[in-house]
Design an enzyme around this catalytic site. Structure first.
Site, PDB file in Angstrom:
ATOM      1  N   GLY A 197      -8.862  19.735-116.737  1.00 45.72           N
ATOM      2  CA  GLY A 197      -8.002  18.573-116.975  1.00 45.72           C
ATOM      3  C   GLY A 197      -8.673  17.694-118.016  1.00 45.72           C
TER       4      GLY A 197
ATOM      5  CG  HIS B 244     -13.751  15.855-119.252  1.00 47.84           C
ATOM      6  ND1 HIS B 244     -12.418  15.618-119.023  1.00 47.84           N
ATOM      7  CD2 HIS B 244     -14.346  15.884-118.041  1.00 47.84           C
ATOM      8  CE1 HIS B 244     -12.211  15.512-117.720  1.00 47.84           C
ATOM      9  NE2 HIS B 244     -13.365  15.671-117.100  1.00 47.84           N
TER      10      HIS B 244
HETATM   11  P1  AMP Z   1     -14.507  15.581-113.604  1.00 48.73           P
HETATM   12  O1  AMP Z   1     -13.872  16.679-114.398  1.00 48.73           O
HETATM   13  O2  AMP Z   1     -13.572  14.470-113.255  1.00 48.73           O
HETATM   14  O3  AMP Z   1     -15.301  16.099-112.435  1.00 48.73           O
HETATM   15  O4  AMP Z   1     -15.552  14.908-114.566  1.00 48.73           O
HETATM   16  C1  AMP Z   1     -16.535  15.656-115.234  1.00 48.73           C
HETATM   17  C2  AMP Z   1     -17.510  14.712-115.885  1.00 48.73           C
HETATM   18  O5  AMP Z   1     -16.823  13.879-116.815  1.00 48.73           O
HETATM   19  C3  AMP Z   1     -18.196  13.768-114.900  1.00 48.73           C
HETATM   20  O6  AMP Z   1     -19.571  13.662-115.252  1.00 48.73           O
HETATM   21  C4  AMP Z   1     -17.471  12.462-115.114  1.00 48.73           C
HETATM   22  O7  AMP Z   1     -18.255  11.338-114.802  1.00 48.73           O
HETATM   23  C5  AMP Z   1     -17.185  12.540-116.588  1.00 48.73           C
HETATM   24  N1  AMP Z   1     -16.086  11.630-116.957  1.00 48.73           N
HETATM   25  C6  AMP Z   1     -14.837  11.591-116.415  1.00 48.73           C
HETATM   26  N2  AMP Z   1     -14.111  10.602-116.974  1.00 48.73           N
HETATM   27  C7  AMP Z   1     -14.918  10.011-117.897  1.00 48.73           C
HETATM   28  C8  AMP Z   1     -14.746   8.918-118.813  1.00 48.73           C
HETATM   29  N3  AMP Z   1     -13.615   8.231-118.881  1.00 48.73           N
HETATM   30  N4  AMP Z   1     -15.785   8.584-119.611  1.00 48.73           N
HETATM   31  C9  AMP Z   1     -16.955   9.275-119.544  1.00 48.73           C
HETATM   32  N5  AMP Z   1     -17.183  10.314-118.715  1.00 48.73           N
HETATM   33  C10 AMP Z   1     -16.176  10.674-117.895  1.00 48.73           C
END
Ligand code: AMP
Length: 265
Positions: A28, A33
């Site tokens: 997603g 990311h």
């Molecule tokens: P997820 O796919 O939601 O598990 O996130 C994967 C990584 O992306 C995690 O380290 C999150 O903290 C990071 N992440 C998600 N949203 C953001 C954002 N808006 N800014 C920076 N890093 C993000």
């Protein structure tokens, strides 16, 4: 860009001396990311990104089944990024043992898992830590990059993993200030506008324009409040005379969508 689904192939690929930076994701993908991947590339020779919707961090009533799975778009975005390898394991390979996880190891630090997001999602950080450790054990990254958007997660991973340098990356936001999140896809146009209030109110606390009580009241005008707390950013404990950085941390519900955000200052 190489795509690997299988653990032994992943381990074989790893057998060279290049410095590896790892960015775990649940897919997603959005600009948040991609910013992690850019930062990873600055810190290593090669970047490995994983896409794995981790079942152990979802409770029964949560959105594991409907979590956005956008593999084609994700791979297209990664092709344009400095990603060298995408690891897309299946659940059975990550959890051949039915995901047994002994929480006794964390008995002394249980509070860290139970405050803030851990209050309403008591399973969550154990599930995250479990998958991150398993992925680290397969990939052996020199460096791994995590977003500060999930501040408590970053803190727990820094404390309870070893052998890999953990780097925190700044929060990437929409033009209206809303922190980017895969779950923002669940918001309709009106909700998307209202959601921007969360960051605006946290900024007002940072600027000293709102105290905790008034900020709580403001948030409650727009959201169902899960928590709003000011803590020592280094310890996630109460602010003391020795506190050098403060974390303003909040989670709210906008109808069915849970939003989290924070400011560190
Ligand atoms: P997820 O796919 O939601 O598990 O996130 C994967 C990584 O992306 C995690 O380290 C999150 O903290 C990071 N992440 C998600 N949203 C953001 C954002 N808006 N800014 C920076 N890093 C993000």
């Amino acid at each position: 860009m190489k795509i690997i689904n299988n653990i032994s192939e992943m381990q074989n690929w790893r057998n060279d001396s290049a410095k590896i930076a790892f960015v775990p994701t649940m897919g997603g993908l959005h600009q948040g990311h991609l910013s992690l991947i850019d930062l990873a590339k600055k810190n290593a020779d090669k970047v490995v990104v994983s896409i794995f919707v981790n079942p152990t961090q979802f409770a029964q009533h949560e959105d594991f089944g409907t979590y956005p799975r956008t593999m084609d778009a994700d791979l297209a975005a990664l092709e344009l990024s400095p990603t060298d390898l995408v690891f897309i394991p299946n659940t059975h390979d990550i959890y051949p043992d039915n995901a047994v996880f002994n929480q006794d190891e964390f008995a002394q630090d249980k509070a860290l898992f139970e405050i803030l997001c851990g209050k309403s999602r008591p399973h969550f950080f154990y599930g995250v830590l479990q998958v991150v450790r398993r992925l680290f054990a397969i990939i052996h990254p020199d460096v791994a990059v995590f977003g500060q958007k999930d501040y408590q997660q970053l803190h727990i991973i820094k404390h309870f993993t070893s052998g890999t340098e953990i780097i925190g990356a700044p929060i990437v936001r929409e033009d209206n200030g809303l922190a980017m999140s895969t779950r923002n896809q669940y918001l309709n146009a009106d909700e998307y506008k209202i959601a921007s209030k969360l960051h605006k109110i946290l900024k007002q606390i940072e600027r000293g324009e709102l105290d905790l009580q008034s900020a709580t009241e403001q948030l409650q005008r727009y959201f169902k409040l899960d928590y709003l707390e000011l803590l020592d950013a280094n310890t996630l404990k109460k602010i003391t005379d020795n506190t050098s950085k403060i974390a303003i941390l909040s989670a709210v519900y906008l109808n069915k969508v849970r939003l989290i955000d924070n400011i560190i200052f």
